[in-house]
Enzyme design. Structure first.
Site, mmCIF file in Angstrom:
data_model
loop_
_atom_site.group_PDB
_atom_site.id
_atom_site.type_symbol
_atom_site.label_atom_id
_atom_site.label_comp_id
_atom_site.label_asym_id
_atom_site.label_seq_id
_atom_site.Cartn_x
_atom_site.Cartn_y
_atom_site.Cartn_z
ATOM 1 N N GLU A 103 0.854 -1.207 0.000
ATOM 2 C CA GLU A 103 0.000 0.000 0.000
ATOM 3 C C GLU A 103 0.877 1.240 0.000
ATOM 4 O OE1 GLU A 103 -2.137 0.362 3.625
ATOM 5 O OE2 GLU A 103 -3.066 2.288 3.104
ATOM 6 N N ASP A 137 -0.867 -0.938 5.722
ATOM 7 C CA ASP A 137 -0.772 -0.370 7.066
ATOM 8 C C ASP A 137 -1.714 -1.115 7.995
ATOM 9 O OD1 ASP A 137 -0.416 3.080 5.904
ATOM 10 O OD2 ASP A 137 0.981 1.373 6.039
ATOM 11 N N ASP A 169 -4.006 -0.175 9.738
ATOM 12 C CA ASP A 169 -5.108 0.719 10.135
ATOM 13 C C ASP A 169 -6.342 0.392 9.292
ATOM 14 O OD1 ASP A 169 -3.665 3.492 8.234
ATOM 15 O OD2 ASP A 169 -4.659 1.627 7.626
ATOM 16 N N ASP A 178 -7.736 1.910 6.775
ATOM 17 C CA ASP A 178 -7.527 1.967 5.305
ATOM 18 C C ASP A 178 -6.849 0.694 4.829
ATOM 19 O OD1 ASP A 178 -6.971 5.531 4.605
ATOM 20 O OD2 ASP A 178 -8.762 4.236 4.690
#
Ligand code: 28F
Length: 652
Positions: free
Chosen positions: A431, A504, A506, A508
């Site tokens: 990403e 990541d 997180d 997203d």
């Protein structure tokens, strides 16, 4: 004679034999339940449920209740005849004690009591007992309530005794798995929920009730039309072609039940099969009979009705593309054979011809009764063939003339692996460009390729193949993997042995993971089935000595964080990694890419029903059902709304 000598004398040869059998299970639990992880833990539940199911399958009782008790232990109740309590002539102990303490006593080998039984042939109860710290069996039969209990891996605790009178009948088993055997003894509502849902499709007319005393949740699974409803739940988020086609054929000792439905824009074949209500995940003779007969019958019908030219045939893989089918056979005990060690592959030879004939008889009749559908189905098969050939031509073309253009597209993004040893090559889908840059720098150039993803990839659930291949990100990914896509996908042509999604840690990143997994599930499912898709697990923290940062420890969860603080001692500092970009190239390589140190999570499909439904709900167009699912299944905590920054704590 001292008490000890007396006690030893009482240990008959039988007790020692029983001990050794229970000991044997405790020494090698993997032999009986596959592993001692959560999947192995739940096998204890399946064994007890299967015994209750066997009783219901044979017509005794139509309600099976599974309860997760407040203390985390589990209880299963049925309304069958009640496990026999008479003293076994040879063993001189009650039948129930024999069933719960010796491996080959289930008596299910002789078919006089049972026509079919799917459990571990009666060893299930003993395995569960050997791997539990407490088992309590309450039996309701002959107007009496009997009770017997075991502890510490199957040792007799309270010998069989009558504890009351009743006009009920049935068996209740309460057990608590042994925490010295299982790292986690926490039963999962979802796991048991999905299993009971599956059982209710296989066994019509039986109520499967699940309760959780802690949460108060409860659910009653009950179906009248078994497999038909099963297929409907598997295709509920797809575009069906025609109605569910289902039939039962009991003209043979081996009973056959099939339900199937075709869908459009579905490139996978989703065939599930069962033998005596136990999933045969590796297929076997019944699936072979189904597949060969389906191809033969549709081709014969198409020929007879001149819908294909005399020399033309419809390919089996084109017929099965977009097909969701559930095959369930009931094989009498004496004919039940499996291939290989697991019970995952049916070996009974005559199941092939029995299923083949049953399908042929019904399907010919059905096609004659539904000519419109038959014509649409044959058109679908021809369209599948054309799509497959178009995709193959596109792949050939990409390899041939337009090589430069495609290579340009790929090379602009892909940092390729130098080795041509595809099996050992790994593709990291990363990403963002910054992480992509670090990954390119830190990677093992010989075997590791990096494909940075810009922004969020397209949601590919229920979109057309054309849209996929014209989407830059996915076109690059398809070319990079090099094995085609959809119906044309050929796993043997993959340029990588592992495809690793690195995002990541997180929300997203999680969203990108689900978008990529949806793509792989819909258009390259063999990669998932082969266990070639992984999710990289970057560390969450780095604990270091402030006075000497070269002394550092990476942590993947809070438990490791606490341990690292102690290890580094006074004057420690903490980095909380919110994104891959916060690590420099060699930190990323060292913690997340280096084969010797990294932690990868392999993507696996344990339960096709769950995946099918989950993807349909979470990725499909129906936002209302998505909202409902999230409301029911996701607990938001304040941590989600702001990622708490770990202050640079001074070591205590
Ligand atoms: C909650 C778990 O285990 N139920 C069971 C029965 C009933 C019979 C049975 C079981 C050993 C030698 C067969 C009763 N009466 N629920 C359960 N219910 N096992 S396990 O028999 C085991 C015998 O042969 C039963 C007459 N025949 C069978």
């Amino acid at each position: 004679m001292t008490d000890i000598e007396k006690a030893e004398k009482n240990y008959t040869a039988r007790d020692i034999e029983v001990l050794s059998e229970l000991e044997g299970v405790r020494k090698r639990p993997g032999m009986y339940i596959g592993s001692t992880n959560l999947s192995g833990l739940h096998h204890l539940v399946w064994e007890i449920i299967d015994n209750a199911v066997d009783e219901a399958v044979n017509g005794y009782g139509n309600k099976i209740t599974v309860t997760i008790l407040r203390d985390g232990s589990l209880q299963v109740e049925d309304e069958g005849r009640g496990i026999p309590v008479d003293i076994h002539p040879k063993a001189k102990i009650p039948a129930v004690q024999l069933i719960y303490t010796t491996l080959h006593s289930g008596g299910k080998f002789n078919s006089k009591n049972y026509q079919v039984s799917g459990g571990l042939h009666g060893v299930g109860a003993t395995v569960t007992n050997a791997l539990s710290e407490l088992v309590e069996v309450t039996i309701y039969r002959d107007n009496k309530i009997y009770f017997i209990s075991f502890h510490n891996g199957g040792q007799l605790l309270s010998p069989l005794k009558v504890i009351g009178t009743t006009n009920k009948h049935g068996t209740t088993v309460h057990f608590r798995p042994d925490p010295t055997i299982f790292p986690s003894v926490k039963f999962s509502w979802d796991t048991i929920y999905n299993r009971l849902e599956e059982k209710s499709y296989l066994l019509t007319g039986v109520h499967f009730i699940l309760k959780d005393q802690k949460t108060g949740n409860s659910h009653d699974f009950y179906t009248e039309h078994g497999l038909r409803e099963y297929v409907q739940s598997l295709t509920q988020n797809k575009t069906p072609l025609g109605d569910v086609i289902d039939f039962v054929d009991k003209t043979n000792p081996i009973n056959v039940e099939v339900a199937m439905q075709w869908c459009l824009k579905d490139y996978n074949e989703n065939i599930l099969s069962y033998a005596n209500d136990v999933k045969t995940g590796d297929g076997g003779t019944h699936e072979i009979g189904f597949k060969t007969s389906l191809t033969k019958t549709l081709n014969d019908w198409a020929q007879q009705n001149e819908l294909i030219k005399p020399n033309q045939t419809i390919d089996g893989s084109d017929i099965r593309e977009g097909l969701t089918a559930v095959i369930s056979v009931k094989v009498p005990e004496e004919k039940l054979e499996y291939e290989g060690q697991t019970k995952g592959k049916l070996g009974t030879p005559e199941a092939t011809s029995v299923v083949s004939n049953a399908l042929q008889n019904f399907f010919i009749y059905y096609l004659n009764e539904h000519k419109e559908f038959a014509i649409d189905l044959i058109k679908k098969c021809q369209a599948s063939k054309e799509a497959r050939e178009a995709a193959r031509k596109a792949k050939e073309a990409a390899r041939g003339a337009k090589k430069k253009v495609v290579d340009y597209v790929i090379s602009d993004k892909l940092a390729s692996a130098q080795s041509k040893d595809y099996k050992n090559n790994e593709l990291f889908i990363v990403e963002g460009d910054s992480a992509g840059g670090s990954a390119k720098t830190g990677r093992d150039r010989l075997h590791q390729a990096i494909l940075p993803l810009r922004g969020k990839p397209l949601n590919t659930d229920s979109v057309s193949m054309e849209k996929i291949v014209s989407n830059a990100e996915f076109a690059t990914l398809i070319q990079t993997i090099g094995a085609g896509v959809g119906a044309d996908f050929d796993i043997t042509e993959s340029h990588y042995g592992k495809i690793i999604i690195m995002t990541d840690a997180d929300t997203d990143g999680a969203h990108i993971q689900t978008l990529l997994l949806t793509f792989f599930y819909n258009f390259m499912k063999p990669l998932i089935d082969a266990g070639m898709i992984y999710i990289a697990q970057p560390p969450l923290y780095r604990v270091y000595k402030k006075s000497d940062p070269s002394k550092h420890i990476y942590c993947w969860d809070d438990k490791e964080l606490e341990a690292a603080k102690i290890k580094i001692g006074a004057g420690y500092g903490i980095n909380r990694y919110k994104g891959l970009g916060e690590m420099n190239a060699n930190q990323l390589a060292e913690t997340t890419m280096d084969k010797k140190k990294r932690v990868l999570m392999q993507v696996k499909i344990d339960d096709p029903l769950v995946v099918e439904k989950r993807i349909g709900i979470l990725m499909g167009k129906d936002s209302q059902s998505r909202w409902n699912w999230i409301q029911e299944n996701v607990t938001f905590n304040e941590e989600d709304s702001f990622l708490s920054e770990i202050e640079k704590e001074t070591g205590k």
